[in-house]
Design a protein around this motif. Structure first.
Motif, PDB file in Angstrom:
ATOM      1  N   MET A   4       3.181   0.597  -3.781  1.00  0.00           N
ATOM      2  CA  MET A   4       2.581   0.277  -5.081  1.00  0.00           C
ATOM      3  C   MET A   4       1.142   0.760  -5.231  1.00  0.00           C
ATOM      4  O   MET A   4       0.645   0.903  -6.348  1.00  0.00           O
ATOM      5  CB  MET A   4       2.627  -1.235  -5.317  1.00  0.00           C
ATOM      6  CG  MET A   4       4.015  -1.838  -5.212  1.00  0.00           C
ATOM      7  SD  MET A   4       5.193  -1.151  -6.418  1.00  0.00           S
ATOM      8  CE  MET A   4       4.840  -2.223  -7.829  1.00  0.00           C
ATOM      9  N   GLY A   5       0.450   0.984  -4.137  1.00  0.00           N
ATOM     10  CA  GLY A   5      -0.921   1.478  -4.233  1.00  0.00           C
ATOM     11  C   GLY A   5      -1.885   0.678  -3.394  1.00  0.00           C
ATOM     12  O   GLY A   5      -1.524  -0.348  -2.793  1.00  0.00           O
ATOM     13  N   GLU A   6      -3.101   1.152  -3.368  1.00  0.00           N
ATOM     14  CA  GLU A   6      -4.166   0.545  -2.571  1.00  0.00           C
ATOM     15  C   GLU A   6      -4.245  -0.967  -2.812  1.00  0.00           C
ATOM     16  O   GLU A   6      -4.199  -1.425  -3.959  1.00  0.00           O
ATOM     17  CB  GLU A   6      -5.495   1.197  -2.987  1.00  0.00           C
ATOM     18  CG  GLU A   6      -6.687   0.734  -2.181  1.00  0.00           C
ATOM     19  CD  GLU A   6      -8.012   1.140  -2.844  1.00  0.00           C
ATOM     20  OE1 GLU A   6      -7.989   1.931  -3.816  1.00  0.00           O
ATOM     21  OE2 GLU A   6      -9.052   0.640  -2.398  1.00  0.00           O
ATOM     22  N   ALA A  45       0.832  -1.213   0.000  1.00  0.00           N
ATOM     23  CA  ALA A  45       0.000   0.000   0.000  1.00  0.00           C
ATOM     24  C   ALA A  45       0.866   1.263   0.000  1.00  0.00           C
ATOM     25  O   ALA A  45       0.484   2.286  -0.568  1.00  0.00           O
ATOM     26  CB  ALA A  45      -0.939  -0.004   1.199  1.00  0.00           C
TER      27      ALA A  45
END
Lengths: 396, 396
Positions: free
Chosen positions: A104-106, A101
């Protein structure tokens, strides 16, 4: 300033559900025809993100094509299954570590993938053995139909799905590949829609390149214009293949543009350009070549060759119809070109004799064309590919 | 209309000869210090072109970084050798089939590579055993120093050269990697020149993105502008890493922009943008991040955070000098940010206490920076990499 009339369409995820239905129909028909039990699970493994050599440089991931065809999943690390009896589709998503998270993102919850990819069930990859055993063992150990077969274009073999615990299942390596490959040959309306859009983007981008091309520029600048137009206005992040921006003598090199021949020549007044480029949208691609003089005016020799090709192109288009053989269209193209060259007194002799000796292959060493779709040569594993191309100097 | 003052420089192939000299000096010093025989051959295998999964889709090849460092060879399929005693450099080129000329381009004669890459000798890959035996066996079987070691960033290991007949030689897997990796840490003037150029290109491209960004656009359109400016005007076909075009909440995701988070958000009025993009030129890269409001005006909260980061940046720049410890600069950055946030009453309490508990890592979870060169984290295998980054929440 470039302008564009492009409007990137919503991606219809029902497209991939339609592809799965096509496979289900074909698999069930095959099992029925071979008097096999009408069950089992088609199981595919999606592509994995790759680092460049030993470094931590991540290459931009593009999904494996068979997996893309059936599931439309853009993310790496997935597995997908289709239960032949019930028709249920299942995705298995990688379980990502918490610090994903941050970097790289949600971390998307499983229902996100169920909704996005219109499948029936979603689990984590580490649940694959349990899910397949718990849900599909009512008739004993379920058979897993894995994808294994040769791409007739590359000579490479697709890698069948593998995971820890696969030995608990019966596996079948021979059934799925030819059937799924056959499914990919005939495109659905939704697939054709995406292919058309990718071709619309590419057409517009080619025109923009043509508009801007002039002597003194470098070939790679034409590539850059194409890429930019396709991405900025068409939302196409990938191309179907490395751009071929060939001018002058380079135009005779079929797959020019790769790293060892990298579109780096300077455009001269008097050059012909051969631009062979195609954008890709939601996995579906395009492949467009056009040829024109860089300074905007054909000289006499250039016009002769251009018109010979145009005439062959038009001859084939006007003769194409259901029932016509591809190889006959290839021969028609060769013959039309030879006739044009003879009319212009570039070659002399008997056309029928030239055809028998395949002289046309000197001027057209490639095939007349190929199928197009999720791969540029689509599908590469199509076992009847030999009917689509006519190898150079093969006697026909 | 974009304009540019960029002029892509000639690539100085002497650069790679200089890198080889640096390796020779280091290897000879090592052999001398360990009382080993002052001979042997450093042998590396360049990268191979890859197809995408089982298809015939060729990915655009980018040379393996260690091989690029020593030989600057852009083409796939090469081997390279350096004789430690004589300092002679040898390239082994793949022997290409005749139809390569039809499909891929002119088959270059060996002297082309000798001239282009400024090496002493060039042979074909299939001559490697014979060449090494004939020319370097005066002291018995020559020792081949192969590249094998761990990239501390990725955890991956470099793949040592392999070829048919390698068993006829003694091989050493432990010596070359740490020494060559160490060589890559300190850049030569020519290397710095390329890195500077890649950064100049990227700076200009960032400014062009900033100029064009406005609410209603998509993040990927900013990526496309950057790529286009870097390639069209800067001749940079590759980037150092996948473009991170993050706006709004996405700006907090360090490696946003990859396939699973693909720069696809719409820019809103009031968004901050975090643009992290860098072009690559002749293997040498850049890495530039800048942050600004999409509508051109900071609001009060945005200005607070921006100024806190700017102050930390300036504090580090003004304290950097030979002898200063990297980790102390990291701490200085964290402390400066915490002080700014405290001044703005966003956080409360004792700064020294916050520092001990690494509260700063909440606001700056990444390291202060990293080395840059042929890889974005360059070289990834540098064994002292732990001094360059400060893991999140590590007590210091």
């Amino acid at each position: 300033m470039a302008t564009s009339s492009l409007a990137p369409p919503e991606v219809p995820m029902e497209l991939h559900a339609g592809n799965r239905d096509r496979l289900l129909t074909a698999l069930r028909a095959h099992l029925s025809a071979t008097a096999s039990p009408p069950r089992g699970i088609a199981l595919l493994q999606g592509g994995e993100e790759q680092t460049r050599h030993c470094t931590d440089h991540l290459e931009l991931f593009r999904q494996e094509s068979y997996f893309a065809y059936l599931f439309g999943v853009r993310e790496p690390g997935f597995y997908g299954a289709i239960d032949i009896a019930s028709g249920q589709s299942i995705l298995f998503a990688p379980r990502l570590p918490p610090d994903y998270a941050v970097w790289m993102g949600e971390i998307k919850p499983l229902p996100y993938f169920k909704d996005r990819y219109k499948v029936d069930l979603v689990f984590y990859v580490d649940e694959i053995v349990q899910v397949l055993q718990d849900r599909f063992s009512q008739h004993g150990k379920p058979v897993l139909f894995l994808l294994y077969g040769k791409s007739t274009d590359s000579g490479n073999y697709s890698k069948p799905a593998s995971f820890e615990g696969i030995e608990k299942f019966d596996t079948d390596l021979g059934t799925l590949h030819p059937i799924l490959t056959e499914c990919r040959v005939i495109k659905s309306e939704m697939e054709l829609g995406l292919i058309q859009y990718a071709n619309d983007v590419s057409s517009e981008a080619h025109i923009e390149v043509m508009r801007q091309a002039k002597p003194g520029m470098k070939e790679y600048q034409l590539e850059s214009i194409f890429l930019h137009h396709s991405y900025r206005y068409g939302a196409c992040r990938h191309c179907s293949y490395t751009c071929i921006c060939a001018t002058g003598e380079n135009s005779s090199i079929l797959h020019y543009g790769h790293t060892a021949a990298p579109n780096d020549r300077t455009l001269n007044d008097g050059d012909m350009a051969l631009m062979d480029m195609g954008a890709e949208y939601n996995f579906y691609g395009s492949d467009i070549t056009c040829s024109y003089p860089i300074n905007g005016k054909f000289n006499s020799n250039q016009a002769t060759v251009y018109n010979a090709v145009l005439k062959a192109h038009n001859a084939v288009i006007s003769h194409m119809q259901p029932g016509v053989k591809w190889v006959d269209m290839h021969k028609l193209a060769e013959q039309t070109i030879l006739e044009s060259l003879k009319n212009e007194k570039i070659i002399h002799g008997d056309i029928a004799d030239m055809m028998t000796r395949r002289l046309g292959a000197v001027f057209m060493p490639h095939g007349l064309g190929h199928l197009l779709g999720i791969d540029t040569h689509d599908p590469g594993g199509y076992p009847e590919v030999e009917i689509w191309i006519l190898p150079m100097f093969m006697q026909v």
